[in-house]
Scaffold this motif. Structure first.
Motif, short mmCIF file in Angstrom:
data_model
loop_
_atom_site.label_atom_id
_atom_site.label_comp_id
_atom_site.label_asym_id
_atom_site.label_seq_id
_atom_site.Cartn_x
_atom_site.Cartn_y
_atom_site.Cartn_z
N PHE A 1 4.02 4.80 -8.35
CA PHE A 1 3.78 5.97 -9.19
C PHE A 1 5.00 6.12 -10.09
N GLY A 2 4.91 5.54 -11.30
CA GLY A 2 6.10 5.51 -12.15
C GLY A 2 7.18 4.67 -11.49
N GLY A 3 8.34 5.28 -11.25
CA GLY A 3 9.44 4.55 -10.60
C GLY A 3 9.41 4.65 -9.10
N LEU A 4 8.45 5.37 -8.54
CA LEU A 4 8.37 5.55 -7.09
C LEU A 4 7.47 4.50 -6.45
N GLN A 5 8.00 3.78 -5.48
CA GLN A 5 7.22 2.82 -4.71
C GLN A 5 6.71 3.52 -3.46
N ALA A 6 5.45 3.94 -3.47
CA ALA A 6 4.89 4.68 -2.34
C ALA A 6 4.49 3.76 -1.20
N VAL A 7 3.98 2.57 -1.55
CA VAL A 7 3.59 1.56 -0.56
C VAL A 7 4.12 0.22 -1.05
N VAL A 8 4.77 -0.53 -0.15
CA VAL A 8 5.44 -1.77 -0.55
C VAL A 8 5.02 -2.92 0.35
N ASP A 9 4.24 -3.86 -0.20
CA ASP A 9 3.90 -5.12 0.48
C ASP A 9 3.40 -4.91 1.92
N VAL A 10 2.46 -4.02 2.07
CA VAL A 10 1.90 -3.76 3.40
C VAL A 10 0.73 -4.70 3.67
N SER A 11 0.76 -5.33 4.81
CA SER A 11 -0.34 -6.19 5.25
C SER A 11 -0.80 -5.74 6.64
N ASN B 1 6.55 11.73 7.98
CA ASN B 1 6.03 12.29 6.74
C ASN B 1 6.62 11.52 5.55
N GLY B 2 5.75 11.23 4.57
CA GLY B 2 6.20 10.51 3.39
C GLY B 2 6.28 9.02 3.56
N ALA B 3 5.71 8.50 4.66
CA ALA B 3 5.80 7.07 4.93
C ALA B 3 4.84 6.25 4.09
N GLY B 4 3.86 6.90 3.45
CA GLY B 4 2.90 6.18 2.61
C GLY B 4 1.53 6.01 3.25
N LYS B 5 1.29 6.70 4.35
CA LYS B 5 0.04 6.52 5.10
C LYS B 5 -1.19 6.94 4.30
N THR B 6 -1.16 8.14 3.73
CA THR B 6 -2.31 8.62 2.98
C THR B 6 -2.52 7.81 1.70
N THR B 7 -1.44 7.39 1.06
CA THR B 7 -1.57 6.52 -0.12
C THR B 7 -2.28 5.22 0.26
N LEU B 8 -1.92 4.66 1.41
CA LEU B 8 -2.58 3.46 1.90
C LEU B 8 -4.07 3.71 2.10
N VAL C 1 -1.78 -0.43 16.79
CA VAL C 1 -1.07 0.58 16.02
C VAL C 1 -0.22 -0.11 14.95
N HIS C 2 -0.29 0.40 13.72
CA HIS C 2 0.55 -0.07 12.61
C HIS C 2 1.48 1.06 12.22
N VAL C 3 2.77 0.76 12.06
CA VAL C 3 3.77 1.79 11.79
C VAL C 3 4.37 1.60 10.39
N LEU C 4 4.33 2.67 9.59
CA LEU C 4 4.94 2.65 8.26
C LEU C 4 6.18 3.54 8.23
N ASN C 5 7.12 3.16 7.38
CA ASN C 5 8.29 4.00 7.12
C ASN C 5 8.77 3.71 5.70
N PHE C 6 8.91 4.73 4.89
CA PHE C 6 9.31 4.57 3.49
C PHE C 6 8.43 3.55 2.77
N GLY C 7 7.13 3.58 3.05
CA GLY C 7 6.18 2.74 2.34
C GLY C 7 6.06 1.32 2.84
N ARG C 8 6.89 0.93 3.81
CA ARG C 8 6.84 -0.43 4.34
C ARG C 8 6.36 -0.43 5.78
N LYS C 9 5.68 -1.50 6.18
CA LYS C 9 5.29 -1.62 7.58
C LYS C 9 6.48 -2.15 8.37
N ILE C 10 6.83 -1.43 9.43
CA ILE C 10 8.01 -1.82 10.22
C ILE C 10 7.64 -2.34 11.60
N ALA C 11 6.38 -2.11 12.01
CA ALA C 11 5.99 -2.58 13.35
C ALA C 11 4.48 -2.56 13.46
#
Length: 263
Positions: free
Chosen positions: A14-24, A39-46, A223-233
């Motif tokens: 969204f402009g300069g904001l990366q809400a979701v980054v390379d999530v698989s 909150n703000g991890a990018g879940k709803t955007t996904l 379970v898939h875990v997001l943080n700051f738009g990236r999947k971490i686990a």
């Protein structure tokens, strides 16, 4: 088992904001999968991308063998992706039956002339739609409020109506966005039971965003875990619970270390 949904390197800017980054991620037919994160991890955007509300900035999504890039957003429900929303999106002045009936629109094939004379295909579709709605009302145990105006119902009852509307479109994949948010313990347990029954009795695959960790850990297969738009686990509930990156994402730095020491 067959993969129903495959998400590859999905991103959203969204402009300069990366809400979701390379999530698989992948969702297998018959699973209950959860997407969790602070909150703000990018879940709803996904979820908005998977349901066609938003177009991805990059990456690829395949659903039941179909590349979703080739599907019009208005057709996502028709090909089998159903959705509830974090904020209720019901017709408050309509009845429970009327609201659930709106979920049947993707299955209507009648033309204008059929509708004007209410004969043949239109009449058959109307009868079939109402039969399906009555089945959903019985399944969700809301027979006693079937004719009630939705705006007069409690929050928990309205959540069931929205779930019923999503089921009315007969999805292959049901996306549940924080279904138990704002509910009391009894209502939360009811929804958990319904989610299991949706998978086991109706044969619908479920992908859900949820903050209530007890529900996530009790009923999820994966379970898939997001943080700051990236999947971490990702993994089983037990594997995710033990993952240090997940603990740190939820507790942060020193508190995460303290939690590991106490454990």
């Amino acid at each position: 088992m067959t993969r129903l949904l495959t998400v590859e390197n999905l991103s959203k800017r969204f402009g300069g904001l990366q809400a979701v980054v390379d999530v698989s991620l992948a969702v297998t037919q018959g699973e209950i999968c959860s997407v969790i994160g602070p909150n703000g991890a990018g879940k709803t955007t996904l979820f908005n991308m998977i349901s066609g509300v938003l177009r991805p900035s990059g990456g690829r999504m395949t659903f039941d063998g179909t590349d979703l890039a080739a599907v019009s957003p208005s057709r996502f429900a028709a090909i089998g992706i159903g959705r509830t929303f974090q904020n209720l999106a019901l017709f408050k002045h309509g009845t429970v039956v009327e609201n659930i009936l709106t979920g049947r629109h993707t299955h209507l094939r009648s033309n204008v002339l059929d509708a004007v004379i209410f004969f043949g295909r239109t009449r058959s579709e109307e009868i079939a739609a109402r039969q399906r709605v009555e089945h959903i009302i019985e399944f969700l145990e809301i027979e006693h409020i079937r004719d009630a105006v939705v705006g007069t119902l409690s929050y928990g009852q309205q959540k069931r109506v929205e779930l019923g509307r999503a089921l009315a479109c007969e999805p292959k994949l049901l996306l549940l966005d924080e279904m138990v948010s704002g509910m009391n313990q009894e209502e939360t347990e009811d929804i958990a039971r319904f989610v299991l029954d949706i998978r086991d009795e109706l044969g619908i695959t479920v992908l859900m965003i949820e903050h209530e960790m007890r529900i996530v850990m009790d009923i999820s297969d994966r379970v898939h875990v997001l943080n700051f738009g990236r999947k971490i686990a990702e993994g089983t509930p037990a594997e995710v619970r033990r993952d240090p990156a997940v603990t740190e994402a939820y507790l942060g730095g020193h508190r995460a270390e303290a939690a590991r020491v106490e454990a």
